[in-house]
Design a protein around this motif. Structure first.
Motif, PDB file in Angstrom:
ATOM      1  N   THR A  31       0.839  -1.181   0.000  1.00 14.07           N
ATOM      2  CA  THR A  31       0.000   0.000   0.000  1.00 14.07           C
ATOM      3  C   THR A  31       0.878   1.236   0.000  1.00 14.07           C
ATOM      4  N   ASN A  32       0.723   2.037  -1.044  1.00 11.24           N
ATOM      5  CA  ASN A  32       1.487   3.271  -1.187  1.00 11.24           C
ATOM      6  C   ASN A  32       0.486   4.398  -1.394  1.00 11.24           C
ATOM      7  N   LEU A  33      -0.020   4.943  -0.278  1.00  9.17           N
ATOM      8  CA  LEU A  33      -1.085   5.934  -0.349  1.00  9.17           C
ATOM      9  C   LEU A  33      -0.556   7.341  -0.530  1.00  9.17           C
ATOM     10  N   VAL A  34      -1.151   8.051  -1.467  1.00 13.18           N
ATOM     11  CA  VAL A  34      -0.836   9.462  -1.670  1.00 13.18           C
ATOM     12  C   VAL A  34      -2.149  10.212  -1.878  1.00 13.18           C
ATOM     13  N   ALA A  35      -2.190  11.472  -1.431  1.00 11.91           N
ATOM     14  CA  ALA A  35      -3.372  12.297  -1.630  1.00 11.91           C
ATOM     15  C   ALA A  35      -3.497  12.672  -3.107  1.00 11.91           C
ATOM     16  N   ILE A  36      -4.701  12.601  -3.624  1.00 11.99           N
ATOM     17  CA  ILE A  36      -4.931  12.888  -5.044  1.00 11.99           C
ATOM     18  C   ILE A  36      -5.038  14.388  -5.264  1.00 11.99           C
ATOM     19  N   ASN A  37      -4.340  14.876  -6.296  1.00 10.64           N
ATOM     20  CA  ASN A  37      -4.530  16.261  -6.736  1.00 10.64           C
ATOM     21  C   ASN A  37      -4.417  16.287  -8.258  1.00 10.64           C
ATOM     22  N   TYR A  38      -5.034  17.297  -8.846  1.00  7.66           N
ATOM     23  CA  TYR A  38      -5.150  17.338 -10.306  1.00  7.66           C
ATOM     24  C   TYR A  38      -3.804  17.392 -11.006  1.00  7.66           C
ATOM     25  N   SER A  39      -2.909  18.226 -10.555  1.00 11.46           N
ATOM     26  CA  SER A  39      -1.635  18.411 -11.262  1.00 11.46           C
ATOM     27  C   SER A  39      -0.814  17.124 -11.291  1.00 11.46           C
ATOM     28  N   ALA A  40      -0.857  16.369 -10.220  1.00  7.82           N
ATOM     29  CA  ALA A  40      -0.040  15.150 -10.149  1.00  7.82           C
ATOM     30  C   ALA A  40      -0.722  13.939 -10.768  1.00  7.82           C
ATOM     31  N   HIS A  41      -2.049  13.954 -10.849  1.00 11.33           N
ATOM     32  CA  HIS A  41      -2.760  12.738 -11.252  1.00 11.33           C
ATOM     33  C   HIS A  41      -3.754  12.953 -12.392  1.00 11.33           C
ATOM     34  N   LYS A  42      -3.593  14.051 -13.133  1.00 10.84           N
ATOM     35  CA  LYS A  42      -4.552  14.326 -14.208  1.00 10.84           C
ATOM     36  C   LYS A  42      -4.500  13.298 -15.333  1.00 10.84           C
ATOM     37  N   HIS A  43      -3.387  12.602 -15.477  1.00  9.78           N
ATOM     38  CA  HIS A  43      -3.278  11.604 -16.540  1.00  9.78           C
ATOM     39  C   HIS A  43      -3.425  10.171 -16.018  1.00  9.78           C
ATOM     40  N   LEU A  44      -3.698  10.027 -14.724  1.00 12.21           N
ATOM     41  CA  LEU A  44      -3.794   8.694 -14.131  1.00 12.21           C
ATOM     42  C   LEU A  44      -5.039   7.974 -14.636  1.00 12.21           C
ATOM     43  N   LYS A  45      -4.870   6.704 -14.948  1.00 12.22           N
ATOM     44  CA  LYS A  45      -5.988   5.886 -15.445  1.00 12.22           C
ATOM     45  C   LYS A  45      -6.117   4.635 -14.584  1.00 12.22           C
ATOM     46  N   ILE A  46      -7.377   4.182 -14.421  1.00  9.38           N
ATOM     47  CA  ILE A  46      -7.679   3.020 -13.595  1.00  9.38           C
ATOM     48  C   ILE A  46      -8.357   1.950 -14.447  1.00  9.38           C
ATOM     49  N   ASP A  47      -7.856   0.737 -14.349  1.00 11.78           N
ATOM     50  CA  ASP A  47      -8.498  -0.405 -14.994  1.00 11.78           C
ATOM     51  C   ASP A  47      -9.438  -1.019 -13.964  1.00 11.78           C
ATOM     52  N   ILE A  48     -10.731  -0.697 -14.064  1.00 10.03           N
ATOM     53  CA  ILE A  48     -11.670  -1.113 -13.029  1.00 10.03           C
ATOM     54  C   ILE A  48     -11.843  -2.632 -12.985  1.00 10.03           C
ATOM     55  N   ALA A  49     -11.516  -3.327 -14.062  1.00  9.30           N
ATOM     56  CA  ALA A  49     -11.604  -4.790 -14.059  1.00  9.30           C
ATOM     57  C   ALA A  49     -10.593  -5.402 -13.099  1.00  9.30           C
ATOM     58  N   LYS A  50      -9.505  -4.664 -12.834  1.00 10.17           N
ATOM     59  CA  LYS A  50      -8.461  -5.195 -11.962  1.00 10.17           C
ATOM     60  C   LYS A  50      -8.612  -4.770 -10.506  1.00 10.17           C
ATOM     61  N   THR A  51      -9.598  -3.920 -10.219  1.00  8.87           N
ATOM     62  CA  THR A  51      -9.799  -3.507  -8.820  1.00  8.87           C
ATOM     63  C   THR A  51     -10.245  -4.693  -7.972  1.00  8.87           C
ATOM     64  N   GLN A  52     -10.882  -5.665  -8.604  1.00  8.46           N
ATOM     65  CA  GLN A  52     -11.396  -6.807  -7.859  1.00  8.46           C
ATOM     66  C   GLN A  52     -10.298  -7.756  -7.399  1.00  8.46           C
ATOM     67  N   GLU A  53      -9.090  -7.582  -7.935  1.00  7.56           N
ATOM     68  CA  GLU A  53      -7.973  -8.413  -7.506  1.00  7.56           C
ATOM     69  C   GLU A  53      -7.606  -8.160  -6.046  1.00  7.56           C
ATOM     70  N   HIS A  54      -8.036  -7.022  -5.494  1.00 11.00           N
ATOM     71  CA  HIS A  54      -7.692  -6.678  -4.119  1.00 11.00           C
ATOM     72  C   HIS A  54      -8.270  -7.671  -3.112  1.00 11.00           C
ATOM     73  N   SER A  55      -9.341  -8.370  -3.485  1.00  7.30           N
ATOM     74  CA  SER A  55      -9.981  -9.284  -2.535  1.00  7.30           C
ATOM     75  C   SER A  55      -9.577 -10.741  -2.758  1.00  7.30           C
ATOM     76  N   ALA A  56      -8.720 -11.002  -3.725  1.00  2.37           N
ATOM     77  CA  ALA A  56      -8.431 -12.387  -4.138  1.00  2.37           C
ATOM     78  C   ALA A  56      -7.918 -13.269  -3.008  1.00  2.37           C
ATOM     79  N   THR A  57      -7.209 -12.692  -2.058  1.00  2.25           N
ATOM     80  CA  THR A  57      -6.627 -13.485  -0.970  1.00  2.25           C
ATOM     81  C   THR A  57      -7.224 -13.112   0.389  1.00  2.25           C
ATOM     82  N   GLN A  58      -8.442 -12.590   0.389  1.00  2.00           N
ATOM     83  CA  GLN A  58      -9.100 -12.222   1.639  1.00  2.00           C
ATOM     84  C   GLN A  58     -10.240 -13.190   1.923  1.00  2.00           C
ATOM     85  N   ASN A  59     -10.258 -13.776   3.108  1.00  2.00           N
ATOM     86  CA  ASN A  59     -11.377 -14.660   3.439  1.00  2.00           C
ATOM     87  C   ASN A  59     -12.472 -13.931   4.222  1.00  2.00           C
ATOM     88  N   MET A  60     -12.212 -12.659   4.536  1.00  2.00           N
ATOM     89  CA  MET A  60     -13.229 -11.804   5.144  1.00  2.00           C
ATOM     90  C   MET A  60     -13.108 -10.406   4.564  1.00  2.00           C
TER      91      MET A  60
END
Length: 248
Positions: free
Chosen positions: A2-31
């Motif tokens: 986990t590498n958390l940073v606060a979002i701001n427009y100048s730093a992240h205006k070109h950032l893109k998210i593949d929403i199909a891969k967001t579900q990988e976060h739960s792959a190894t969680q049993n709760m």
């Protein structure tokens, strides 16, 4: 990671998210933590139980996804297999910052830069599931607005969860959930360290107590938790189907 940073427009205006891969976060969680507002949706496919933190000793409301550590029976090839996606998974890879922003009541929205959903290959840009955070004019995209709303639901949910848990403890309604399960391959599993609501103790409450629960809108989620334990049987069947497919 986990590498958390606060979002701001100048730093992240070109950032893109593949929403199909967001579900990988739960792959190894049993709760997976859940909030009271989504109990009705969660309870149609998961047992809702109480888990106690080993560090703080505090209870959390969670959906049970598997019988072993790191086992998620609702994840296949990194994709969620359930009908409803819990809010804790919907909001990935976004988090609420620990420190409030300058405006009172406002919180910093952060992103996990180590999330597998962050697009790092420009060749992915034409994929339908790719979402941007900002429009060309610098406004929040519809997707980012939705993610902020999701984080807001979770923040409010923490308040409602604490109120419900405090009530359960005050009325002495919490009891350990001990369950021994034997699967089709004769493999056994014992669920320990989980808790549920005692239906017998709820039924024994006096009319005044029941009235207070109803007025606080806590009676329905209490019975939803109790009834959700019926989802243990479909969960066992998911495990059995997985074991059979492995040996086919």
């Amino acid at each position: 990671m986990t590498n958390l940073v606060a979002i701001n427009y100048s730093a992240h205006k070109h950032l893109k998210i593949d929403i199909a891969k967001t579900q990988e976060h739960s792959a190894t969680q049993n709760m997976l933590p859940v909030v009271v507002a989504e109990f009705s949706q969660v309870s149609v496919q998961h047992p809702i139980v109480l888990a106690k933190s080993g560090e703080t000793g505090e209870f959390t409301l969670t959906a049970l996804l598997g019988f072993e550590q790191h086992e998620n029976l609702f994840s296949k090839d990194g994709q969620w297999q359930g009908v409803y996606i819990p809010l804790q998974l919907q909001r990935q890879p976004f988090f609420v910052g620990d420190i409030q922003a300058e405006e009172a009541g406002d919180y910093a929205v952060c992103i996990n830069l180590d999330s597998p959903s962050i697009v790092r290959d420009s060749a992915q840009n034409n994929v339908n599931d790719i979402q941007v955070l900002f429009t060309d004019s610098g406004e929040d995209s519809d997707y980012f607005v939705k993610m902020k709303q999701c984080l807001g639901y979770l923040l409010q949910g923490e308040i409602e969860n604490k109120a419900l848990i405090d009530t359960l403890l005050a009325l002495n309604l919490v009891q350990p959930l001990s369950l021994d399960v034997t699967f089709c391959n004769k493999q056994s599993s014992r669920l320990n360290g989980l808790y549920t609501v005692s239906e017998e103790k709820v039924v024994a409450l006096d009319p005044e107590q029941i009235g207070r629960l109803h007025k606080a809108q806590q009676l329905k989620p209490i019975y939803t938790m109790i009834n959700s334990l019926g989802q243990l049987y479909p969960l066992i069947e998911r495990k059995n189907q997985q074991l059979v497919s492995v040996h086919d």
